[in-house]
Design a protein around this motif. Structure first.
Motif, mmCIF file in Angstrom:
data_model
loop_
_atom_site.group_PDB
_atom_site.id
_atom_site.type_symbol
_atom_site.label_atom_id
_atom_site.label_comp_id
_atom_site.label_asym_id
_atom_site.label_seq_id
_atom_site.Cartn_x
_atom_site.Cartn_y
_atom_site.Cartn_z
ATOM 1 N N SER A 55 -4.369 -12.634 -2.825
ATOM 2 C CA SER A 55 -2.925 -12.452 -2.784
ATOM 3 C C SER A 55 -2.223 -13.218 -3.884
ATOM 4 N N GLN A 56 -2.885 -14.159 -4.520
ATOM 5 C CA GLN A 56 -2.218 -14.961 -5.534
ATOM 6 C C GLN A 56 -1.801 -14.067 -6.690
ATOM 7 N N GLY A 57 -0.647 -14.398 -7.230
ATOM 8 C CA GLY A 57 -0.139 -13.594 -8.329
ATOM 9 C C GLY A 57 0.888 -12.578 -7.873
ATOM 10 N N ASP A 58 0.972 -12.321 -6.569
ATOM 11 C CA ASP A 58 1.975 -11.396 -6.065
ATOM 12 C C ASP A 58 3.340 -12.062 -5.923
ATOM 13 N N GLY A 59 3.328 -13.394 -5.963
ATOM 14 C CA GLY A 59 4.568 -14.109 -5.749
ATOM 15 C C GLY A 59 4.985 -14.154 -4.299
ATOM 16 N N VAL A 60 4.049 -13.854 -3.398
ATOM 17 C CA VAL A 60 4.340 -13.837 -1.971
ATOM 18 C C VAL A 60 3.340 -14.727 -1.261
ATOM 19 N N ALA A 61 3.800 -15.527 -0.344
ATOM 20 C CA ALA A 61 2.897 -16.375 0.439
ATOM 21 C C ALA A 61 1.953 -15.491 1.239
ATOM 22 N N PRO A 62 0.682 -15.913 1.383
ATOM 23 C CA PRO A 62 -0.317 -15.072 2.051
ATOM 24 C C PRO A 62 0.102 -14.605 3.430
ATOM 25 N N LEU A 63 0.687 -15.510 4.256
ATOM 26 C CA LEU A 63 1.039 -15.120 5.612
ATOM 27 C C LEU A 63 2.210 -14.149 5.649
ATOM 28 N N GLU A 64 2.907 -14.000 4.512
ATOM 29 C CA GLU A 64 3.977 -13.018 4.431
ATOM 30 C C GLU A 64 3.450 -11.653 3.995
ATOM 31 N N PRO A 95 -9.788 -5.050 -18.491
ATOM 32 C CA PRO A 95 -8.701 -6.025 -18.629
ATOM 33 C C PRO A 95 -8.827 -7.150 -17.622
ATOM 34 N N ALA A 96 -8.452 -8.337 -18.040
ATOM 35 C CA ALA A 96 -8.511 -9.490 -17.148
ATOM 36 C C ALA A 96 -7.475 -9.340 -16.046
ATOM 37 N N SER A 97 -7.788 -9.797 -14.883
ATOM 38 C CA SER A 97 -6.859 -9.734 -13.759
ATOM 39 C C SER A 97 -7.137 -10.903 -12.839
ATOM 40 N N ILE A 98 -6.340 -11.013 -11.810
ATOM 41 C CA ILE A 98 -6.537 -12.081 -10.833
ATOM 42 C C ILE A 98 -7.922 -11.991 -10.230
ATOM 43 N N THR A 99 -8.304 -10.784 -9.831
ATOM 44 C CA THR A 99 -9.605 -10.641 -9.196
ATOM 45 C C THR A 99 -10.731 -10.885 -10.179
ATOM 46 N N ASP A 100 -10.533 -10.526 -11.467
ATOM 47 C CA ASP A 100 -11.561 -10.814 -12.462
ATOM 48 C C ASP A 100 -11.766 -12.321 -12.585
ATOM 49 N N GLN A 101 -10.649 -13.062 -12.607
ATOM 50 C CA GLN A 101 -10.728 -14.502 -12.798
ATOM 51 C C GLN A 101 -11.381 -15.194 -11.609
ATOM 52 N N SER A 102 -11.125 -14.689 -10.420
ATOM 53 C CA SER A 102 -11.597 -15.370 -9.218
ATOM 54 C C SER A 102 -12.992 -14.942 -8.811
ATOM 55 N N THR A 103 -13.537 -13.896 -9.425
ATOM 56 C CA THR A 103 -14.865 -13.401 -9.059
ATOM 57 C C THR A 103 -15.690 -13.189 -10.315
ATOM 58 N N SER A 104 -15.700 -14.173 -11.192
ATOM 59 C CA SER A 104 -16.335 -14.004 -12.490
ATOM 60 C C SER A 104 -17.809 -14.376 -12.500
ATOM 61 N N GLU A 105 -18.371 -14.791 -11.364
ATOM 62 C CA GLU A 105 -19.774 -15.169 -11.330
ATOM 63 C C GLU A 105 -20.637 -13.997 -11.755
ATOM 64 N N ALA A 119 -5.841 -1.026 -5.972
ATOM 65 C CA ALA A 119 -5.212 -0.562 -4.733
ATOM 66 C C ALA A 119 -4.965 -1.678 -3.733
ATOM 67 N N ARG A 120 -5.176 -2.932 -4.126
ATOM 68 C CA ARG A 120 -4.880 -4.103 -3.306
ATOM 69 C C ARG A 120 -5.673 -4.165 -2.000
ATOM 70 N N TYR A 121 -6.909 -3.714 -2.043
ATOM 71 C CA TYR A 121 -7.805 -3.916 -0.912
ATOM 72 C C TYR A 121 -8.503 -5.263 -1.067
ATOM 73 N N ILE A 122 -8.790 -5.913 0.061
ATOM 74 C CA ILE A 122 -9.563 -7.153 0.050
ATOM 75 C C ILE A 122 -11.007 -6.793 0.373
ATOM 76 N N PRO A 123 -11.952 -7.055 -0.544
ATOM 77 C CA PRO A 123 -13.330 -6.597 -0.340
ATOM 78 C C PRO A 123 -14.180 -7.547 0.503
ATOM 79 N N LEU A 124 -14.988 -6.954 1.374
ATOM 80 C CA LEU A 124 -15.996 -7.675 2.145
ATOM 81 C C LEU A 124 -17.331 -6.988 1.905
ATOM 82 N N TYR A 125 -18.335 -7.749 1.463
ATOM 83 C CA TYR A 125 -19.644 -7.189 1.124
ATOM 84 C C TYR A 125 -20.655 -7.609 2.191
#
Length: 331
Positions: A55-64, A95-105, A119-125
């Motif tokens: 959710s970071q980068g949206d400018g909205v607190a997660p619980l919101e 292109p670099a994005s929030i998800t690219d930066q946080s999952t770069s392993e 599409a703003r889905y949160i992935p679970l593997y």
């Protein structure tokens, strides 16, 4: 590729072949089912920081950020969650994005990360022992989904499930179980994708079953001893012989859940649509008529990709574009 990743994939192969024996013998190499993120096991209480991360980068607190959308990815036989990863060379121009930066392993890029970006889905593997009976894994998966949905700090509004090969069959059984359950996460599922899933069985396992039967009845010990080796296959592999057919004569089909939309993707080894090899072997492991079950609901969608072999279905740009298109269409 790191040695940790090689080790993980090697253990997944071992579990696919002998996973049921590993569990029965209490072997520590047996895989316990769980959701993984960057090769680390997620506990239900880790869902809150995971939502924070995406959710970071949206400018909205997660619980919101209520509600949230989940995409759950289930790998196939002898795989782990890295089967979804595109080869590194294919991610360099992304292109670099929030998800690219946080999952770069390992420079990862996969369907889950792309759906997070596009599409703003949160992935679970999911990672699971593919040597166990598919129905047993379906029970475990249903319980795990219930735990994670209940642990979400915000409402889960939508769940999309993507199953590759055996993973698609696991989803079929899990939907049946949850449809009859009082703790039902299924009403949150909007779409289920089946990528190269052998709904009516896999030819290679059918051949292995026949070979074991034939060798077992040959009246010479130095011949039928090979039947023991052929039959060492795990119960998970043996389950692939009939796909989701069941009943005394294996001629009944597991019903589909009519409350969700179903999407089927098949592949073929050749670029020529009518080539004999495509008709006989499909994507090399699953025939097209098995990947597109005859008893699918009327509103199901289908897509076929020539020159896309079985494993490539889990990390193909063309396949992803089709998945994204279907996800963006209004139900």
């Amino acid at each position: 590729m790191s040695w940790r990743r090689v080790e993980s994939q090697g253990i997944s192969i071992l579990n696919g072949i002998l996973g049921d024996y590993l569990v029965e013998s209490g072997n520590p190499l047996a895989i316990d089912m769980g959701f993984y993120h960057q090769s680390r096991l997620l506990e239900p209480d880790h869902l809150t920081p995971l939502i924070d991360q995406y959710s970071q980068g949206d400018g909205v607190a997660p619980l919101e950020r209520c509600p949230v959308k989940l995409v759950v990815l289930l790998h196939g036989l002898t795989n782990d969650e890295t089967i979804w990863d595109f080869p590194l060379r294919e991610t360099m121009d992304q292109p670099a994005s929030i998800t690219d930066q946080s999952t770069s392993e390992f420079g990862r890029d996969n369907y889950g990360l792309r759906l997070a970006r596009d599409a703003r889905y949160i992935p679970l593997y999911l990672r699971y022992n593919t040597g166990l009976k598919i129905m047993d894994n379906a029970h475990r998966f249903s319980a795990l989904m219930t735990q994670f949905v209940n642990a979400s700090p915000v409402e889960v509004d939508e769940i999309v499930c993507i199953g590759f090969s055996m993973g698609g069959l696991l989803l079929r059984y899990a939907q049946l179980l949850e449809h009859e359950s009082t703790q039902n996460w299924l009403h949150k599922v909007s779409r289920v994708f089946y990528l190269g899933s052998p709904h009516s069985g896999a030819p290679l396992e059918k051949l292995g079953h026949i070979a074991g039967k034939v060798l077992g009845v040959v009246p010479r010990s130095y011949v039928n001893i090979w039947a023991d080796w052929v039959n060492i296959r795990s119960q998970g592999i043996k389950d692939l012989r009939h796909g989701v057919n069941f009943g005394p004569d294996q001629d009944e089909y597991l019903p589909f859940n009519d409350a969700v939309r179903h999407f089927f993707i098949s592949g073929a080894v050749s670029s020529e649509k009518n080539r004999f090899a495509n008709q006989m072997v499909g994507d090399a492991l699953v025939r097209v008529d098995s990947a597109r079950p005859a008893n699918a609901p009327a509103l199901s969608e289908y897509a076929h990709f020539d020159a896309t072999h079985h494993l490539a279905l889990a990390h193909s740009d063309r396949v992803y574009e089709q998945i994204l298109k279907w996800c963006q269409n209004q139900l």
